[in-house]
Design an enzyme around this catalytic site. Structure first.
Site, PDB file in Angstrom:
ATOM      1  N   ARG A 121       0.814  -1.228   0.000  1.00 59.38           N
ATOM      2  CA  ARG A 121       0.000   0.000   0.000  1.00 59.38           C
ATOM      3  C   ARG A 121       0.840   1.268   0.000  1.00 59.38           C
ATOM      4  NH1 ARG A 121      -4.571  -2.236   4.189  1.00 59.38           N
ATOM      5  NH2 ARG A 121      -5.656  -3.565   2.674  1.00 59.38           N
ATOM      6  N   LYS A 143       3.610  12.034 -10.624  1.00 59.94           N
ATOM      7  CA  LYS A 143       2.695  11.321 -11.517  1.00 59.94           C
ATOM      8  C   LYS A 143       3.342  10.001 -11.933  1.00 59.94           C
ATOM      9  CE  LYS A 143      -0.249  14.814 -13.674  1.00 59.94           C
ATOM     10  NZ  LYS A 143      -0.656  15.420 -14.965  1.00 59.94           N
ATOM     11  N   GLU A 185      10.228  19.363 -23.723  1.00 61.29           N
ATOM     12  CA  GLU A 185       9.650  19.667 -22.415  1.00 61.29           C
ATOM     13  C   GLU A 185      10.316  20.883 -21.783  1.00 61.29           C
ATOM     14  OE1 GLU A 185       7.042  18.268 -21.166  1.00 61.29           O
ATOM     15  OE2 GLU A 185       6.879  16.216 -21.909  1.00 61.29           O
ATOM     16  N   LYS A 227       8.624  23.522 -12.641  1.00 58.70           N
ATOM     17  CA  LYS A 227       7.670  22.454 -12.356  1.00 58.70           C
ATOM     18  C   LYS A 227       7.400  22.341 -10.860  1.00 58.70           C
ATOM     19  CE  LYS A 227       6.143  17.872 -13.425  1.00 58.70           C
ATOM     20  NZ  LYS A 227       6.275  16.657 -14.261  1.00 58.70           N
ATOM     21  N   GLU A 237      -3.613  18.180  -9.513  1.00 56.75           N
ATOM     22  CA  GLU A 237      -4.253  18.750 -10.699  1.00 56.75           C
ATOM     23  C   GLU A 237      -5.750  18.952 -10.500  1.00 56.75           C
ATOM     24  OE1 GLU A 237      -4.286  17.439 -15.300  1.00 56.75           O
ATOM     25  OE2 GLU A 237      -2.324  17.367 -14.342  1.00 56.75           O
ATOM     26  N   ARG A 242      -1.822  22.914 -12.287  1.00 46.95           N
ATOM     27  CA  ARG A 242      -0.904  21.889 -12.782  1.00 46.95           C
ATOM     28  C   ARG A 242      -1.237  21.482 -14.221  1.00 46.95           C
ATOM     29  NH1 ARG A 242       1.730  16.714  -9.669  1.00 46.95           N
ATOM     30  NH2 ARG A 242       2.789  15.880 -11.511  1.00 46.95           N
ATOM     31  N   ASN A 246       0.538  20.378 -19.126  1.00 45.85           N
ATOM     32  CA  ASN A 246       0.128  19.516 -20.233  1.00 45.85           C
ATOM     33  C   ASN A 246       0.125  20.244 -21.574  1.00 45.85           C
ATOM     34  OD1 ASN A 246      -0.373  17.143 -18.677  1.00 45.85           O
ATOM     35  ND2 ASN A 246      -2.276  18.061 -17.947  1.00 45.85           N
ATOM     36  N   HIS A 249       0.322  18.366 -24.881  1.00 47.98           N
ATOM     37  CA  HIS A 249       0.107  16.947 -24.629  1.00 47.98           C
ATOM     38  C   HIS A 249      -1.215  16.426 -25.186  1.00 47.98           C
ATOM     39  CE1 HIS A 249       3.543  17.605 -22.081  1.00 47.98           C
ATOM     40  NE2 HIS A 249       3.572  16.348 -21.693  1.00 47.98           N
ATOM     41  N   HIS A 253      -0.552  13.449 -27.388  1.00 47.37           N
ATOM     42  CA  HIS A 253      -0.961  12.091 -27.044  1.00 47.37           C
ATOM     43  C   HIS A 253      -1.819  11.481 -28.152  1.00 47.37           C
ATOM     44  CE1 HIS A 253      -0.351  12.461 -22.388  1.00 47.37           C
ATOM     45  NE2 HIS A 253       0.772  12.334 -23.050  1.00 47.37           N
ATOM     46  N   HIS A 267       7.642  10.412 -27.353  1.00 49.66           N
ATOM     47  CA  HIS A 267       6.745  11.265 -26.564  1.00 49.66           C
ATOM     48  C   HIS A 267       7.101  12.741 -26.692  1.00 49.66           C
ATOM     49  CE1 HIS A 267       4.266  12.811 -23.346  1.00 49.66           C
ATOM     50  NE2 HIS A 267       5.338  13.269 -22.721  1.00 49.66           N
TER      51      HIS A 267
END
Length: 368
Positions: A121, A143, A185, A227, A237, A242, A246, A249, A253, A267
């Site tokens: 956990r 993330k 980036e 960042k 987010e 935040r 993106n 993206h 994506h 990417h």
């Protein structure tokens, strides 16, 4: 050494940036380890270049390192590899208060971080990113995720690392194409809310890509600081802050999905082209002037990143690309927010974008 604090409430940590950190990884990790043993997860490419160096650093610090070496590539961010990592960690009897180590690029960092969020956990992990993309983006912020047939990064968790060690020397072993992909980036941070940094990129981007150590350390430190500031303000987010990270993206994506999440489009290359498309779409809507949009595309092209949708040679239309976007994590009550720009350094979250308009725009770009 540059030390950037990431002030996450309840889980603060540092990003340390310095040439030679891989050779001293054991010394830096030692305070975060409760045992004289550490589990290290990496991929075959990174292991060929850095396993011996990093293992020696742990030995010098009195730590025995256990290694799991996975296949390199985006396909490793899968259910199958996640199960392999979790089973391996459980076989090593990793405990909740232990820290495991992710040594590699974004794929290894995302996969290892997600596994760490699940084992017992939630155990700890240290990020040692070896690509520019991971050093300036994916290793910071917590993330973690894997890909599924439905889309990229759709299954994951927010799980902050205990420490991030970014060694610019690791970039010396990267193919130029991968370094370029990571540089997309870097550019992003200037376009979000720091126009002077975008100007710095225009003046120094080619030096960074050519291997200039000073340019690399500056870019990494400024990107991580940007960042860290954004993530500290909106860790999960939920406040719309935040989401600015993106930029590029949503379009990117969709392009990655259409090219099968393959080496056909890395990417970072998808982010670069997605950023150009976001700028052109913003100009099309009258939000930013065409000169700024052309300036962004010109810099991407100048450093060897894709700046034209037509150059991908896709056999699809705008509606198909928009279909990929419907799996985007930002979908909210059937609406997809877009990161658009009012100018360089003026990115914002738009919630009134008509997807039919996006499809029509993409059709124009495919024919351009």
């Amino acid at each position: 050494m540059a030390v950037i604090p990431v002030a996450i409430a309840g889980a603060p940590y540092e990003v340390r940036i310095e040439a030679g950190l891989l050779s001293n990884a054991g010394q830096h990790c030692r305070p975060f380890l409760r045992k004289d043993r550490v589990a290290v997860i990496t991929d075959a490419n990174v292991a060929a270049n850095w396993r011996e160096v990093v293992a020696a650093s742990f030995t010098a610090a009195g730590i025995r390192s256990e290694w799991l070496v996975l296949t390199a590539g985006e396909s490793t961010k899968s259910w199958q590899c996640l199960a392999e990592v979790v089973d391996w960690l459980l076989a090593l009897e990793v405990e909740r208060k232990d820290n495991i180590v992710a040594l590699g690029g974004g794929v290894i960092g995302d996969l290892t971080g997600f596994a760490a969020s699940m084992v017992k956990r939630g155990c700890g992990f240290v990020q040692i990113p070896t690509t520019l993309l991971a050093q300036v983006d994916s290793s910071v912020g917590g993330k973690t995720a894997i890909n599924t047939p439905a889309g990229k990064n759709l299954v994951g968790a927010f799980h902050q690392p205990s420490l991030v060690l970014a060694d610019p020397l690791a970039l010396d072993t990267l193919p130029l194409r991968d370094t370029r992909a990571g540089y997309a980036e870097v550019i992003k941070y200037g376009l979000i809310d720091d126009a002077p940094f975008f100007e710095w990129c225009e003046a120094n981007g080619t030096r960074l890509l050519a291997g200039d150590s000073g340019a690399r350390e500056t870019a990494i430190a400024r990107s991580v600081a940007a960042k860290a500031r954004i993530v500290a303000a909106d860790e999960k987010e939920t406040a719309g802050i935040r989401a600015l990270l993106n930029l590029g993206h949503t379009f990117g994506h969709a392009l990655e999905a259409e090219t099968g999440f393959s080496d056909r489009l890395l990417h970072g290359e998808g982010v670069a082209l997605g950023t150009v498309l976001a700028a052109r779409f913003s100009a099309r809507r009258g939000l930013m002037n065409g000169q700024d949009a052309r300036r962004i595309a010109a810099h991407m092209e100048a450093v060897g990143l894709p700046s034209s949708l037509q150059s991908l040679g896709l056999a699809c239309d705008g509606r198909r690309l928009v279909g990929h976007m419907l799996h985007d994590k930002k979908m909210d009550a059937g609406t997809l927010p877009f990161l658009l720009m009012r100018g360089i350094g003026q990115t914002f979250l738009a919630k009134d974008v008509d997807l039919a308009d996006v499809a029509a725009f993409l059709d124009e770009e495919l024919r351009a």
